[in-house]
Design an enzyme around this catalytic site. Structure first.
Site, PDB file in Angstrom:
ATOM      1  N   SER A 136      31.492  38.813  42.596  1.00 12.55           N
ATOM      2  CA  SER A 136      31.340  40.203  42.138  1.00 12.55           C
ATOM      3  C   SER A 136      29.864  40.589  42.025  1.00 12.55           C
ATOM      4  CB  SER A 136      31.999  40.377  40.765  1.00 12.55           C
ATOM      5  OG  SER A 136      33.341  39.988  40.790  1.00 12.55           O
TER       6      SER A 136
HETATM    7  N1  SAH Z   1      34.923  35.995  38.957  1.00 19.56           N
HETATM    8  C1  SAH Z   1      34.593  35.749  40.340  1.00 19.56           C
HETATM    9  C2  SAH Z   1      35.054  36.887  41.235  1.00 19.56           C
HETATM   10  C3  SAH Z   1      35.809  36.359  42.398  1.00 19.56           C
HETATM   11  S1  SAH Z   1      36.683  37.497  43.409  1.00 19.56           S
HETATM   12  C4  SAH Z   1      33.124  35.438  40.522  1.00 19.56           C
HETATM   13  O1  SAH Z   1      32.370  35.485  39.540  1.00 19.56           O
HETATM   14  O2  SAH Z   1      32.711  35.101  41.626  1.00 19.56           O
HETATM   15  C5  SAH Z   1      38.336  37.278  42.824  1.00 19.56           C
HETATM   16  C6  SAH Z   1      38.942  35.907  42.910  1.00 19.56           C
HETATM   17  O3  SAH Z   1      40.293  36.019  42.436  1.00 19.56           O
HETATM   18  C7  SAH Z   1      39.051  35.311  44.316  1.00 19.56           C
HETATM   19  O4  SAH Z   1      38.422  34.058  44.333  1.00 19.56           O
HETATM   20  C8  SAH Z   1      40.563  35.168  44.553  1.00 19.56           C
HETATM   21  O5  SAH Z   1      40.913  34.043  45.313  1.00 19.56           O
HETATM   22  C9  SAH Z   1      41.082  35.078  43.125  1.00 19.56           C
HETATM   23  N2  SAH Z   1      42.492  35.426  42.916  1.00 19.56           N
HETATM   24  C10 SAH Z   1      43.228  36.407  43.495  1.00 19.56           C
HETATM   25  N3  SAH Z   1      44.491  36.382  43.028  1.00 19.56           N
HETATM   26  C11 SAH Z   1      44.551  35.363  42.116  1.00 19.56           C
HETATM   27  C12 SAH Z   1      45.581  34.830  41.273  1.00 19.56           C
HETATM   28  N4  SAH Z   1      46.819  35.337  41.245  1.00 19.56           N
HETATM   29  N5  SAH Z   1      45.270  33.788  40.482  1.00 19.56           N
HETATM   30  C13 SAH Z   1      44.019  33.252  40.464  1.00 19.56           C
HETATM   31  N6  SAH Z   1      43.018  33.707  41.238  1.00 19.56           N
HETATM   32  C14 SAH Z   1      43.273  34.752  42.038  1.00 19.56           C
END
Ligand code: SAH
Length: 225
Positions: free
Chosen positions: A70
């Site tokens: 993000s």
């Molecule tokens: N907090 C992260 C943002 C990552 S983007 C950071 O600081 O980099 C969102 C993430 O959510 C992705 O890695 C994706 O694989 C994950 N995601 C999507 N659906 C999900 C679910 N049901 N359970 C766990 N993770 C999930």
């Protein structure tokens, strides 16, 4: 017990981190602990090696597996909204790069984080071990929360949900706060949801964002367009 964050001390790019924190302060982030955490945590540890030179731009960057880290301003905004106090138990859904989880840890939280993509999860296990950070990771569908350690003082969802997953609402402690982007796959509204009693939640919408989809039993189907 005070935590040991010595593995995060890094003089490289210190100026860039400070400038980023200043920029976030100018754009409305007022929580000094969040700003200090942004100025302290080396974001280059979490971004994909190809994009290290962009670590301190306020932009989302690609990770493997079609996911993203993000934007720093979004991480700061969600962290401020969550309002972490030291010692609180926080559940993050969507560990991704691990950057948000690390910010929560530096804010003093006991961090529990769920990621559904095995490739990202495996990298995170190694990264947090190398950094000697005690962040509890789970590979699985975060729309179902992490029942074993519930209830949580705070829950932060970092992927776009079509609606509030009931499991997450149930795993929030009374007095706890849940921060989640809800909307369609292109655009979402951030919601701050406070559980004020066993069966009363207050929902405050607080601005528009764009996240990758939350995929799972109480999220989007994997193949939905
Ligand atoms: N907090 C992260 C943002 C990552 S983007 C950071 O600081 O980099 C969102 C993430 O959510 C992705 O890695 C994706 O694989 C994950 N995601 C999507 N659906 C999900 C679910 N049901 N359970 C766990 N993770 C999930």
């Amino acid at each position: 017990m005070t935590e040991d964050f010595s593995s995060l001390i890094n003089p490289h790019h210190k100026e860039a981190r400070l400038r980023l924190a200043e920029k976030l302060a100018q754009s409305g982030i007022t929580d000094i602990n969040v700003l200090n955490a942004i100025a302290f945590v080396p974001r280059e540890y979490f971004v994909h090696p190809t994009f290290i030179f962009k670590s301190y731009d306020d932009i989302a960057l690609p990770l493997n597996s079609k996911q993203t880290i993000s934007r720093p301003s979004t991480v700061a905004f969600q962290s401020q909204l969550l309002g972490v106090s030291p010692g609180e138990k926080i559940l993050e859904i969507g560990t991704g790069s691990g950057y948000q989880a690390c910010i929560l840890k530096v804010l003093g939280a006991k961090v529990f984080s769920v990621e559904r993509v095995p490739e990202l999860y495996n990298r995170l296990v190694k990264l947090f071990a190398d950094l000697r950070l005690k962040i509890n990771l789970k590979l699985g569908d975060g729309t179902l929360g992490w029942q074993q350690y519930a209830p949580y003082d705070g829950i932060i969802v970092t992927a776009a949900a079509p609606e509030l997953p009931s499991a997450l609402a149930a795993q929030l402690a009374v007095g706890g706060r849940l921060v989640i982007p809800i909307g369609d796959k292109q655009k979402q509204t951030m919601h701050l949801i406070e559980r004020v009693s066993q069966d009363k939640y207050i929902d405050t919408p607080v601005g528009n964002f764009s996240f990758v989809p939350l995929i799972g039993e109480q999220g989007w189907d994997e193949d939905d367009k």
